[in-house]
Design a protein around this motif. Structure first.
Motif, PDB file in Angstrom:
ATOM      1  N   ILE A   6      24.169  43.549  27.845  1.00  0.00           N
ATOM      2  CA  ILE A   6      24.801  44.222  28.985  1.00  0.00           C
ATOM      3  C   ILE A   6      23.897  45.281  29.616  1.00  0.00           C
ATOM      4  O   ILE A   6      24.256  45.844  30.640  1.00  0.00           O
ATOM      5  N   SER A   7      22.742  45.550  29.037  1.00  0.00           N
ATOM      6  CA  SER A   7      21.908  46.651  29.535  1.00  0.00           C
ATOM      7  C   SER A   7      21.450  46.429  30.972  1.00  0.00           C
ATOM      8  O   SER A   7      21.418  47.371  31.767  1.00  0.00           O
ATOM      9  N   PHE A   8      21.095  45.199  31.334  1.00  0.00           N
ATOM     10  CA  PHE A   8      20.634  44.959  32.703  1.00  0.00           C
ATOM     11  C   PHE A   8      21.770  45.141  33.711  1.00  0.00           C
ATOM     12  O   PHE A   8      21.577  45.738  34.775  1.00  0.00           O
ATOM     13  N   SER A   9      22.962  44.666  33.368  1.00  0.00           N
ATOM     14  CA  SER A   9      24.110  44.829  34.275  1.00  0.00           C
ATOM     15  C   SER A   9      24.431  46.297  34.502  1.00  0.00           C
ATOM     16  O   SER A   9      24.674  46.726  35.636  1.00  0.00           O
ATOM     17  N   VAL A  10      24.427  47.075  33.434  1.00  0.00           N
ATOM     18  CA  VAL A  10      24.727  48.500  33.548  1.00  0.00           C
ATOM     19  C   VAL A  10      23.628  49.216  34.331  1.00  0.00           C
ATOM     20  O   VAL A  10      23.905  50.071  35.175  1.00  0.00           O
ATOM     21  N   PRO A  20      29.362  54.298  45.602  1.00  0.00           N
ATOM     22  CA  PRO A  20      29.921  53.034  45.096  1.00  0.00           C
ATOM     23  C   PRO A  20      30.889  52.406  46.099  1.00  0.00           C
ATOM     24  O   PRO A  20      31.503  53.096  46.915  1.00  0.00           O
ATOM     25  N   LYS A  21      30.984  51.088  46.032  1.00  0.00           N
ATOM     26  CA  LYS A  21      31.915  50.330  46.881  1.00  0.00           C
ATOM     27  C   LYS A  21      32.888  49.588  45.979  1.00  0.00           C
ATOM     28  O   LYS A  21      32.743  49.566  44.759  1.00  0.00           O
ATOM     29  N   LYS A  22      33.869  48.973  46.573  1.00  0.00           N
ATOM     30  CA  LYS A  22      34.869  48.233  45.810  1.00  0.00           C
ATOM     31  C   LYS A  22      34.222  47.096  45.008  1.00  0.00           C
ATOM     32  O   LYS A  22      34.603  46.840  43.873  1.00  0.00           O
ATOM     33  N   ASP A  26      34.585  46.254  40.987  1.00  0.00           N
ATOM     34  CA  ASP A  26      34.990  44.941  40.476  1.00  0.00           C
ATOM     35  C   ASP A  26      34.009  44.427  39.430  1.00  0.00           C
ATOM     36  O   ASP A  26      34.401  43.897  38.393  1.00  0.00           O
ATOM     37  N   ILE A  27      32.728  44.610  39.688  1.00  0.00           N
ATOM     38  CA  ILE A  27      31.715  44.161  38.731  1.00  0.00           C
ATOM     39  C   ILE A  27      31.758  45.012  37.467  1.00  0.00           C
ATOM     40  O   ILE A  27      31.622  44.501  36.356  1.00  0.00           O
ATOM     41  N   ALA A  28      31.976  46.319  37.615  1.00  0.00           N
ATOM     42  CA  ALA A  28      32.071  47.195  36.440  1.00  0.00           C
ATOM     43  C   ALA A  28      33.251  46.782  35.563  1.00  0.00           C
ATOM     44  O   ALA A  28      33.144  46.749  34.329  1.00  0.00           O
ATOM     45  N   VAL A  31      32.296  43.759  33.577  1.00  0.00           N
ATOM     46  CA  VAL A  31      31.469  44.105  32.414  1.00  0.00           C
ATOM     47  C   VAL A  31      32.339  44.654  31.284  1.00  0.00           C
ATOM     48  O   VAL A  31      32.165  44.297  30.114  1.00  0.00           O
ATOM     49  N   VAL A  32      33.301  45.513  31.623  1.00  0.00           N
ATOM     50  CA  VAL A  32      34.198  46.074  30.604  1.00  0.00           C
ATOM     51  C   VAL A  32      35.031  44.969  29.938  1.00  0.00           C
ATOM     52  O   VAL A  32      35.199  44.957  28.717  1.00  0.00           O
ATOM     53  N   LYS A  33      35.517  44.019  30.714  1.00  0.00           N
ATOM     54  CA  LYS A  33      36.266  42.895  30.145  1.00  0.00           C
ATOM     55  C   LYS A  33      35.392  42.067  29.214  1.00  0.00           C
ATOM     56  O   LYS A  33      35.834  41.615  28.164  1.00  0.00           O
ATOM     57  N   TYR A  34      34.133  41.877  29.590  1.00  0.00           N
ATOM     58  CA  TYR A  34      33.195  41.148  28.739  1.00  0.00           C
ATOM     59  C   TYR A  34      33.002  41.881  27.413  1.00  0.00           C
ATOM     60  O   TYR A  34      33.006  41.274  26.343  1.00  0.00           O
TER      61      TYR A  34
END
Length: 113
Positions: A6-10, A20-22, A26-28, A31-34
């Protein structure tokens, strides 16, 4: 840091903290669900005591669409265990994929030294 998956996504999301935008939210949440689904995951260290150092590096030329900077990444293993890894946007804009790869190699060698 024990979650290279997950380091690259974060790291990518952190670039948009100022405005930040919506879509970023949504992507954050994705990542949390993952992370919630992948409990107990982390870096596994091998019990065998190998002393061979192996390093892999790569660069994605002009990966960032806004700055046209390349993203470099590397993994360093000692025996079968991963001991160091990094994914980061390069500080300067490369003129070619060869230059981006060279910068990636230079950062990997610096980490090895």
């Amino acid at each position: 840091m024990t979650r290279p998956d997950i380091s690259f996504s974060v790291q990518t999301l952190s670039q948009f903290l100022q405005q930040p935008k919506k879509s970023h939210m949504d992507i954050a949440l994705r990542v949390v669900k993952y992370i919630k689904k992948q409990t107990g995951q982390g870096v596994l260290l091998s019990s065998s005591s190998g002393t061979e150092i192996t390093a892999y590096c790569d660069a994605d030329w002009a990966a960032c669409p806004t700055t046209r900077r390349s993203v470099t990444g590397f993994v360093i293993k000692l025996g079968e265990s991963m001991v160091s890894w990094k994914a980061k946007k390069q500080t300067t804009t490369s003129r070619s994929s060869a230059e981006a790869e060279y910068r990636s190699l230079a950062s990997t060698v610096a980490e090895l030294v």
